[in-house]
Scaffold this motif. Structure first.
Motif, PDB file in Angstrom:
ATOM      1  N   SER A   1       0.827  -1.202   0.000  1.00 56.61           N
ATOM      2  CA  SER A   1       0.000   0.000   0.000  1.00 56.61           C
ATOM      3  C   SER A   1       0.861   1.252   0.000  1.00 56.61           C
ATOM      4  O   SER A   1       2.007   1.235   0.488  1.00 56.61           O
ATOM      5  CB  SER A   1      -0.909   0.024   1.237  1.00 56.61           C
ATOM      6  OG  SER A   1      -1.774  -1.081   1.268  1.00 56.61           O
TER       7      SER A   1
ATOM      8  N   ARG B   1     -10.046  -1.081  -4.645  1.00 52.44           N
ATOM      9  CA  ARG B   1      -8.698  -1.173  -4.076  1.00 52.44           C
ATOM     10  C   ARG B   1      -8.229   0.166  -3.534  1.00 52.44           C
ATOM     11  O   ARG B   1      -7.464   0.206  -2.564  1.00 52.44           O
ATOM     12  CB  ARG B   1      -7.701  -1.637  -5.149  1.00 52.44           C
ATOM     13  CG  ARG B   1      -7.951  -3.024  -5.700  1.00 52.44           C
ATOM     14  CD  ARG B   1      -6.771  -3.486  -6.561  1.00 52.44           C
ATOM     15  NE  ARG B   1      -6.588  -2.657  -7.752  1.00 52.44           N
ATOM     16  CZ  ARG B   1      -5.409  -2.176  -8.159  1.00 52.44           C
ATOM     17  NH1 ARG B   1      -4.314  -2.405  -7.464  1.00 52.44           N
ATOM     18  NH2 ARG B   1      -5.321  -1.461  -9.275  1.00 52.44           N
ATOM     19  N   TRP B   2      -8.672   1.236  -4.162  1.00 51.42           N
ATOM     20  CA  TRP B   2      -8.151   2.554  -3.813  1.00 51.42           C
ATOM     21  C   TRP B   2      -9.269   3.477  -3.353  1.00 51.42           C
ATOM     22  O   TRP B   2     -10.437   3.298  -3.726  1.00 51.42           O
ATOM     23  CB  TRP B   2      -7.458   3.149  -5.026  1.00 51.42           C
ATOM     24  CG  TRP B   2      -6.265   2.357  -5.485  1.00 51.42           C
ATOM     25  CD1 TRP B   2      -5.813   1.159  -4.983  1.00 51.42           C
ATOM     26  CD2 TRP B   2      -5.394   2.712  -6.538  1.00 51.42           C
ATOM     27  NE1 TRP B   2      -4.714   0.756  -5.671  1.00 51.42           N
ATOM     28  CE2 TRP B   2      -4.430   1.682  -6.632  1.00 51.42           C
ATOM     29  CE3 TRP B   2      -5.320   3.784  -7.424  1.00 51.42           C
ATOM     30  CZ2 TRP B   2      -3.398   1.708  -7.569  1.00 51.42           C
ATOM     31  CZ3 TRP B   2      -4.303   3.805  -8.361  1.00 51.42           C
ATOM     32  CH2 TRP B   2      -3.359   2.777  -8.420  1.00 51.42           C
TER      33      TRP B   2
ATOM     34  N   LYS C   1      -5.380   6.737  -1.347  1.00 50.13           N
ATOM     35  CA  LYS C   1      -4.898   5.555  -0.630  1.00 50.13           C
ATOM     36  C   LYS C   1      -4.981   4.376  -1.570  1.00 50.13           C
ATOM     37  O   LYS C   1      -6.043   4.018  -2.072  1.00 50.13           O
ATOM     38  CB  LYS C   1      -5.761   5.292   0.608  1.00 50.13           C
ATOM     39  CG  LYS C   1      -5.286   4.099   1.398  1.00 50.13           C
ATOM     40  CD  LYS C   1      -3.908   4.283   1.968  1.00 50.13           C
ATOM     41  CE  LYS C   1      -3.334   3.034   2.604  1.00 50.13           C
ATOM     42  NZ  LYS C   1      -4.144   2.503   3.694  1.00 50.13           N
TER      43      LYS C   1
ATOM     44  N   ASN D   1      -4.309   0.482  -2.061  1.00 49.22           N
ATOM     45  CA  ASN D   1      -4.107  -0.834  -1.455  1.00 49.22           C
ATOM     46  C   ASN D   1      -3.991  -1.889  -2.546  1.00 49.22           C
ATOM     47  O   ASN D   1      -4.382  -1.675  -3.687  1.00 49.22           O
ATOM     48  CB  ASN D   1      -5.277  -1.175  -0.531  1.00 49.22           C
ATOM     49  CG  ASN D   1      -5.390  -0.244   0.643  1.00 49.22           C
ATOM     50  OD1 ASN D   1      -4.392   0.219   1.202  1.00 49.22           O
ATOM     51  ND2 ASN D   1      -6.623   0.060   1.029  1.00 49.22           N
ATOM     52  N   SER D   2      -3.473  -3.036  -2.157  1.00 46.31           N
ATOM     53  CA  SER D   2      -3.368  -4.173  -3.084  1.00 46.31           C
ATOM     54  C   SER D   2      -2.713  -3.769  -4.400  1.00 46.31           C
ATOM     55  O   SER D   2      -3.220  -4.070  -5.489  1.00 46.31           O
ATOM     56  CB  SER D   2      -4.768  -4.765  -3.351  1.00 46.31           C
ATOM     57  OG  SER D   2      -5.383  -5.156  -2.141  1.00 46.31           O
TER      58      SER D   2
END
Length: 124
Positions: A17, A67-68, A82, A84-85
Motif C-alpha cells: 500500500s 482497491r483505492w 490511498k 491498497n493491493s
C-alpha cells in the motif's frame, strides 16, 4: 491560482500500500474538483479517481475500484489517494489535477491545473 504538489510515491512490493498526497496552495481549494491521473512510459495519461467539489461524490477507474480510495481535507487543502493491493501494472507517474468547472471529468483535458507528479513503482 492554485498550485499542486504531490508526494508519497515510492517503490513497493506487489500487494502493498501507499498513500499519495496532493497539497494545494491558495485559498480556493474547496472550489475545485480534484482528480488523480497516472501515466506510464509510452502510454497516455489515464484517469484514476476524482472527488467532486460540491456533492463530494467520488469516481474511480474500473482498474482501481475497490482497491483505492480518494479523499480530501479542505481544511488542509489536500487530496489523498490511498492505494491498497498494489499491482505491477499500477506502476506509473501519478498526477494530481484540479478542475474549476462543476461536475466530473474522466479526460485529462477536463482539468485546469496539474502538479508535477510522483512516481509509483510496484515490484512483482
Amino acid at each position: 491560482q492554485v498550485q499542486l504538489v504531490e508526494s508519497g510515491g515510492g517503490l513497493v512490493q506487489a500487494g502493498g500500500s501507499l498513500r499519495l498526497s496532493c497539497a494545494a496552495s491558495g485559498r480556493t481549494f474547496s472550489s475545485y474538483t480534484m482528480g488523480w491521473f497516472r501515466q506510464a512510459p509510452g502510454q497516455e495519461r489515464e484517469f484514476v479517481a476524482a472527488h467532486t467539489r460540491s456533492s463530494g461524490n467520488t469516481y474511480y477507474a474500473d482498474s482501481v475500484k475497490g482497491r483505492w480510495t480518494i479523499s480530501r481535507d479542505n481544511a488542509k487543502s489536500t487530496v489523498y489517494l490511498k492505494m491498497n493491493s498494489l499491482k505491477p501494472e499500477d506502476t506509473a507517474r501519478y498526477y494530481c489535477a484540479a478542475r474549476r468547472s462543476l461536475g466530473f471529468a474522466r479526460s485529462a483535458g477536463g482539468y485546469d491545473l496539474w502538479g508535477q507528479g510522483t512516481q509509483v513503482t510496484v515490484s512483482s
